[in-house]
Scaffold this motif. Structure first.
Motif, PDB file in Angstrom:
ATOM      1  N   ILE A 144       0.872  -1.282   0.148  1.00  0.00           N
ATOM      2  CA  ILE A 144       0.049   0.145   0.046  1.00  0.00           C
ATOM      3  C   ILE A 144       1.002   1.384   0.021  1.00  0.00           C
ATOM      4  O   ILE A 144       0.470   2.292  -0.715  1.00  0.00           O
ATOM      5  CB  ILE A 144      -0.950   0.019   1.296  1.00  0.00           C
ATOM      6  N   LEU A 145       1.970   1.176   0.750  1.00  0.00           N
ATOM      7  CA  LEU A 145       2.808   2.371   0.753  1.00  0.00           C
ATOM      8  C   LEU A 145       3.480   2.616  -0.631  1.00  0.00           C
ATOM      9  O   LEU A 145       3.593   3.771  -0.950  1.00  0.00           O
ATOM     10  CB  LEU A 145       3.991   2.263   2.035  1.00  0.00           C
ATOM     11  N   ASP A 146       3.879   1.309  -1.064  1.00  0.00           N
ATOM     12  CA  ASP A 146       4.570   1.597  -2.507  1.00  0.00           C
ATOM     13  C   ASP A 146       3.608   2.123  -3.545  1.00  0.00           C
ATOM     14  O   ASP A 146       3.982   3.064  -4.155  1.00  0.00           O
ATOM     15  CB  ASP A 146       5.330   0.321  -2.923  1.00  0.00           C
ATOM     16  N   MET A 147       2.623   1.814  -3.428  1.00  0.00           N
ATOM     17  CA  MET A 147       1.647   2.099  -4.371  1.00  0.00           C
ATOM     18  C   MET A 147       1.011   3.728  -4.094  1.00  0.00           C
ATOM     19  O   MET A 147       1.041   4.370  -5.242  1.00  0.00           O
ATOM     20  CB  MET A 147       0.137   1.373  -4.221  1.00  0.00           C
ATOM     21  N   THR A 148       1.088   4.043  -2.898  1.00  0.00           N
ATOM     22  CA  THR A 148       0.724   5.337  -2.551  1.00  0.00           C
ATOM     23  C   THR A 148       1.973   6.258  -3.101  1.00  0.00           C
ATOM     24  O   THR A 148       1.590   7.355  -3.496  1.00  0.00           O
ATOM     25  CB  THR A 148       0.486   5.568  -0.957  1.00  0.00           C
ATOM     26  N   LYS A 149       3.259   5.832  -2.887  1.00  0.00           N
ATOM     27  CA  LYS A 149       4.351   6.476  -3.303  1.00  0.00           C
ATOM     28  C   LYS A 149       4.228   6.608  -4.862  1.00  0.00           C
ATOM     29  O   LYS A 149       4.543   7.947  -5.282  1.00  0.00           O
ATOM     30  CB  LYS A 149       5.489   5.923  -2.910  1.00  0.00           C
ATOM     31  N   LEU A 172      -3.342  12.406  -0.751  1.00  0.00           N
ATOM     32  CA  LEU A 172      -2.378  11.217  -0.653  1.00  0.00           C
ATOM     33  C   LEU A 172      -1.611  11.134   0.595  1.00  0.00           C
ATOM     34  O   LEU A 172      -1.611  10.115   1.372  1.00  0.00           O
ATOM     35  CB  LEU A 172      -1.501  10.884  -1.904  1.00  0.00           C
ATOM     36  N   ILE A 173      -0.970  12.142   0.782  1.00  0.00           N
ATOM     37  CA  ILE A 173      -0.015  12.267   2.038  1.00  0.00           C
ATOM     38  C   ILE A 173      -0.997  12.002   3.507  1.00  0.00           C
ATOM     39  O   ILE A 173      -0.731  11.263   4.468  1.00  0.00           O
ATOM     40  CB  ILE A 173       0.770  13.579   2.150  1.00  0.00           C
ATOM     41  N   LYS A 174      -2.001  12.750   3.293  1.00  0.00           N
ATOM     42  CA  LYS A 174      -2.971  12.781   4.323  1.00  0.00           C
ATOM     43  C   LYS A 174      -3.656  11.412   4.685  1.00  0.00           C
ATOM     44  O   LYS A 174      -3.713  11.040   5.919  1.00  0.00           O
ATOM     45  CB  LYS A 174      -4.130  13.924   4.335  1.00  0.00           C
ATOM     46  N   ASP A 175      -3.518  10.623   3.662  1.00  0.00           N
ATOM     47  CA  ASP A 175      -4.286   9.410   3.868  1.00  0.00           C
ATOM     48  C   ASP A 175      -3.376   8.419   4.550  1.00  0.00           C
ATOM     49  O   ASP A 175      -3.655   7.427   5.035  1.00  0.00           O
ATOM     50  CB  ASP A 175      -4.554   8.701   2.345  1.00  0.00           C
ATOM     51  N   LEU A 176      -2.006   8.815   4.679  1.00  0.00           N
ATOM     52  CA  LEU A 176      -0.986   7.892   5.203  1.00  0.00           C
ATOM     53  C   LEU A 176      -0.941   8.181   6.851  1.00  0.00           C
ATOM     54  O   LEU A 176      -0.252   7.369   7.402  1.00  0.00           O
ATOM     55  CB  LEU A 176       0.254   8.370   4.749  1.00  0.00           C
ATOM     56  N   GLU A 177      -1.774   9.013   7.251  1.00  0.00           N
ATOM     57  CA  GLU A 177      -1.702   9.454   8.777  1.00  0.00           C
ATOM     58  C   GLU A 177      -2.299   8.392   9.383  1.00  0.00           C
ATOM     59  O   GLU A 177      -3.064   7.477   9.391  1.00  0.00           O
ATOM     60  CB  GLU A 177      -2.582  10.607   9.161  1.00  0.00           C
ATOM     61  N   ILE A 199       9.938  13.811  -2.794  1.00  0.00           N
ATOM     62  CA  ILE A 199       9.710  13.808  -1.439  1.00  0.00           C
ATOM     63  C   ILE A 199       9.187  12.481  -1.130  1.00  0.00           C
ATOM     64  O   ILE A 199       8.424  11.919  -1.784  1.00  0.00           O
ATOM     65  CB  ILE A 199       8.551  14.804  -0.984  1.00  0.00           C
ATOM     66  N   ASP A 200      10.000  11.540  -0.321  1.00  0.00           N
ATOM     67  CA  ASP A 200       9.620  10.174  -0.122  1.00  0.00           C
ATOM     68  C   ASP A 200       8.543  10.296   0.788  1.00  0.00           C
ATOM     69  O   ASP A 200       9.046  10.332   2.196  1.00  0.00           O
ATOM     70  CB  ASP A 200      10.791   9.580   0.076  1.00  0.00           C
ATOM     71  N   ILE A 201       7.447  10.115   0.460  1.00  0.00           N
ATOM     72  CA  ILE A 201       6.105  10.108   1.612  1.00  0.00           C
ATOM     73  C   ILE A 201       6.228   8.740   2.647  1.00  0.00           C
ATOM     74  O   ILE A 201       5.434   8.843   3.517  1.00  0.00           O
ATOM     75  CB  ILE A 201       4.900  10.379   0.709  1.00  0.00           C
ATOM     76  N   THR A 202       7.053   7.799   2.140  1.00  0.00           N
ATOM     77  CA  THR A 202       7.085   6.483   2.837  1.00  0.00           C
ATOM     78  C   THR A 202       7.935   6.645   3.861  1.00  0.00           C
ATOM     79  O   THR A 202       8.079   5.700   4.833  1.00  0.00           O
ATOM     80  CB  THR A 202       7.255   5.478   1.891  1.00  0.00           C
TER      81      THR A 202
END
Length: 199
Positions: A28-33, A194-199, A101-104
């Protein structure tokens, strides 16, 4: 013996479930990135093509800079070159920074902070670019007129049709700028979500 086998099977199942959960989170993190980076791929392509065109025009102006034979045309030439070189470089470097920016990695808070700072800079550059684009017509038109047709627009009486063309260009530029800026807002907001979804 059966209880020990059940406990062993339970521990093994629990470990496998934890492993599956970890793998799922990584996917999921890789797909989001990937989704995040894809948001900026199209902007980067458009801006790269735009920058390439600007650099070609800047090279053309440089080659013909000698034709700008008055001090005010030389100033217009320098302003034109600055606009055609500096702004595209700033936009492309900011786009590269925001895209990379590496959001993971790191904390959600830190990623969001870096993203918002870079997003604001990118949007500010777009606003500055649009403003300079309008004002730029006042120094770009004299340069191109002198280089292409050897006419100094400052010493020429413009005809009605030339005023109409100039006004039409301003209106078309306003619509294009509004459309492009809306696109930037949409993409940057979508990436922020997308970044907020990672919270």
């Amino acid at each position: 013996m059966e209880i020990e086998e059940l406990q062993s099977a339970w521990v093994q199942m629990s470990q496998e479930l934890d492993h599956q959960k970890k793998l799922t989170n990584e996917i999921i993190l890789d797909m989001t990135k990937q989704k995040y980076q894809n948001k900026f791929n199209i902007l980067t392509k458009y801006e790269t093509v735009g920058a390439f065109v600007c650099f070609i025009v800047a090279f053309f102006v440089l080659l013909n800079f000698g034709k700008l034979d008055t001090w005010y045309l030389k100033i217009c030439g320098i302003l034109t070159l600055s606009f055609l070189i500096v702004l595209p470089v700033l936009v492309l470097s900011t786009l590269k920074k925001i895209k990379n920016i590496d959001i993971t990695k790191g904390s959600y808070k830190e990623n969001l902070k870096v993203y918002l700072r870079t997003k604001n800079r990118l949007l500010k550059l777009q606003q500055v670019g649009m403003a300079i684009g309008f004002v730029g017509l006042l120094f770009i038109v004299p340069v191109t007129s002198k280089i292409i047709s050897n006419k100094n627009v400052f010493l020429t009486n413009l005809k009605v049709e030339q005023y109409v063309i100039f006004a039409t260009t301003l209106v078309a530029l306003a619509f294009f700028c509004k459309w492009a800026y809306k696109g930037y807002l949409k993409i940057t907001q979508s990436a922020q979500d997308l970044i907020k979804d990672l919270e």
